[in-house]
Design an enzyme around this catalytic site. Structure first.
Site, PDB file in Angstrom:
ATOM      1  N   PRO A  14       0.811  -1.216   0.000  1.00 29.08           N
ATOM      2  CA  PRO A  14       0.000   0.000   0.000  1.00 29.08           C
ATOM      3  C   PRO A  14       0.845   1.267   0.000  1.00 29.08           C
ATOM      4  O   PRO A  14       1.520   1.565   0.976  1.00 29.08           O
ATOM      5  CB  PRO A  14      -0.809  -0.095   1.293  1.00 29.08           C
ATOM      6  CG  PRO A  14      -0.523  -1.411   1.891  1.00 29.08           C
ATOM      7  CD  PRO A  14       0.640  -2.006   1.205  1.00 29.08           C
ATOM      8  N   GLU A  15       0.844   1.971  -1.095  1.00 28.95           N
ATOM      9  CA  GLU A  15       1.480   3.269  -1.196  1.00 28.95           C
ATOM     10  C   GLU A  15       0.376   4.319  -1.289  1.00 28.95           C
ATOM     11  O   GLU A  15      -0.793   4.002  -1.077  1.00 28.95           O
ATOM     12  CB  GLU A  15       2.403   3.309  -2.420  1.00 28.95           C
ATOM     13  CG  GLU A  15       3.445   2.189  -2.429  1.00 28.95           C
ATOM     14  CD  GLU A  15       4.393   2.254  -3.611  1.00 28.95           C
ATOM     15  OE1 GLU A  15       4.663   3.369  -4.091  1.00 28.95           O
ATOM     16  OE2 GLU A  15       4.860   1.197  -4.063  1.00 28.95           O
ATOM     17  N   LYS A  69       1.446   7.556   3.643  1.00 27.15           N
ATOM     18  CA  LYS A  69       0.854   6.239   3.448  1.00 27.15           C
ATOM     19  C   LYS A  69      -0.011   5.831   4.629  1.00 27.15           C
ATOM     20  O   LYS A  69      -0.434   4.680   4.710  1.00 27.15           O
ATOM     21  CB  LYS A  69       1.952   5.183   3.274  1.00 27.15           C
ATOM     22  CG  LYS A  69       2.929   5.442   2.156  1.00 27.15           C
ATOM     23  CD  LYS A  69       3.979   4.326   2.133  1.00 27.15           C
ATOM     24  CE  LYS A  69       5.122   4.665   1.202  1.00 27.15           C
ATOM     25  NZ  LYS A  69       6.204   3.662   1.278  1.00 27.15           N
ATOM     26  N   ARG A 293      16.753  -1.936  -2.162  1.00 27.48           N
ATOM     27  CA  ARG A 293      15.461  -2.215  -2.771  1.00 27.48           C
ATOM     28  C   ARG A 293      15.625  -2.557  -4.240  1.00 27.48           C
ATOM     29  O   ARG A 293      16.412  -1.907  -4.946  1.00 27.48           O
ATOM     30  CB  ARG A 293      14.533  -0.994  -2.661  1.00 27.48           C
ATOM     31  CG  ARG A 293      14.175  -0.640  -1.242  1.00 27.48           C
ATOM     32  CD  ARG A 293      13.200  -1.656  -0.662  1.00 27.48           C
ATOM     33  NE  ARG A 293      13.074  -1.522   0.776  1.00 27.48           N
ATOM     34  CZ  ARG A 293      13.694  -2.283   1.662  1.00 27.48           C
ATOM     35  NH1 ARG A 293      14.505  -3.231   1.251  1.00 27.48           N
ATOM     36  NH2 ARG A 293      13.508  -2.109   2.944  1.00 27.48           N
TER      37      ARG A 293
END
Length: 311
Positions: A14-15, A69, A293
DNA sequence: AGCTTCGCCTGCTTGC
DNA sequence: TGCAAGCAGGCGAAGC
């Protein structure tokens, strides 16, 4: 390497667009409602300094908003100091409103909740349903988080964003303010976009997409893109706005509170497309690691900074 | 102070 | 077939 690689798709996290979607669906369900009782099973899901979730009892929901967020539920009329309930979904957190009616949005009967596609391989409820809020004469709100990377915070509204380290999001920033935030920073722009204190709401998927649309290599330093902040900010807003219109990105399991899939995955041009061809220039999308990442970019459209050009 | 790395936590995938 | 290791990721803490 022949053909596109079958990459191990991550679940989308969820961004900003996903959280915005949740907030919009949640608001009509619980605004104006009063909490009858609330429980959180796992103590370690509290952000430090938080009051107990039980302390939101008798509070009224005055509004549901997004900060970066995080889902921010404004409360009033309850115990002193209980002004906000913040829910951060981490990477696998979800809010579920089973059996909600009216208001239109998250209508999810318990039977439906149970039969939804499992999330990160886990069905709703069960041992991953950590939190539960019951409203007077109204719906319930469940907090489900298999991987437990999310958090809850109950407390005063004052200084909330500082306390939770949530900076301004791309819709709140001006180009000038963002330039100031990038000035002199040597870290790769990708890292800075992921840093919620610098700019909030952007996670791994949208960071890669935004940099692609801005034509910026992820390894360029913050300082080196400072002059081009206008472009970066415009592209960020465009990407995020479109993603909101698509109710976010569903690569595998993500669902909106009413159980629908997002559809922005069909718009992704670099993320999860390693080895595939760039739709614009035909080069093969590459994947590297930046700030720990996975980072996807097009070597044709996003030219490397001099220092990193060797590779 | 700024930047990188580690670890949390769980489930899926990969490799032996 | 079964099991262990590897991986993913937001984010705070620790380390440089």
């Amino acid at each position: 390497m022949g053909g596109p690689q079958e990459s191990n798709e991550e679940d989308s996290v969820p961004e900003l667009p996903e959280v915005e979607t949740v907030v919009r669906q949640l608001a009509p369900c619980i605004e104006g409602r009063t909490v009858r009782r609330a429980t959180l099973r796992a103590r370690d899901l509290y952000r430090s300094g938080s009051l107990s979730l039980a302390s939101v009892r008798a509070s009224r929901v005055e509004g549901v908003e997004r900060a970066g967020k995080a889902i921010v539920i404004r409360l009033g009329g309850g115990l002193p100091g209980v002004e906000m309930l913040v829910v951060h979904l981490g990477m696998t957190g979800r809010v579920v409103v089973p059996g909600a009616t009216g208001g239109g949005m998250p209508v999810m009967e318990p039977a439906v909740a149970g039969s939804l596609p499992p999330f990160a391989g886990v069905a709703y409820g069960g041992r991953h349903r950590h939190g539960r809020i019951v409203f007077v004469g109204g719906p319930e709100l469940w907090y489900v988080d298999p991987r437990r990377f999310g958090y809850l915070f109950v407390g005063p509204a004052d200084g909330l964003r500082d306390r939770l380290h949530i900076g301004p999001d791309p819709f709140e920033l001006t180009a000038r303010a963002m330039s100031a935030r990038l000035r002199g920073r040597k870290a790769p722009i990708k890292s800075l976009l992921l840093n919620q204190r610098v700019i909030s709401g952007i996670g791994n998927i949208y960071a890669d997409e935004i940099l692609y649309h801005a034509g910026m290599h992820p390894l360029r330093s913050g300082a080196s893109v400072e002059r081009d902040t206008g472009i970066l900010l415009r592209r960020a807003r465009t990407v995020l706005r479109r993603a909101i219109q698509h109710r976010g990105t569903t690569l595998r399991d993500y669902r909106t509170p009413d159980g629908r899939r997002g559809s922005f995955q069909s718009c992704l041009l670099v993320y999860a497309r390693e080895g595939e061809r760039c739709r614009r220039c035909g080069a093969r999308i590459r994947k590297i690691v930046v700030a720990g990442r996975g980072t996807h970019f097009c070597p044709g459209c996003q030219r490397a900074p001099r220092r990193a050009r060797a590779r």
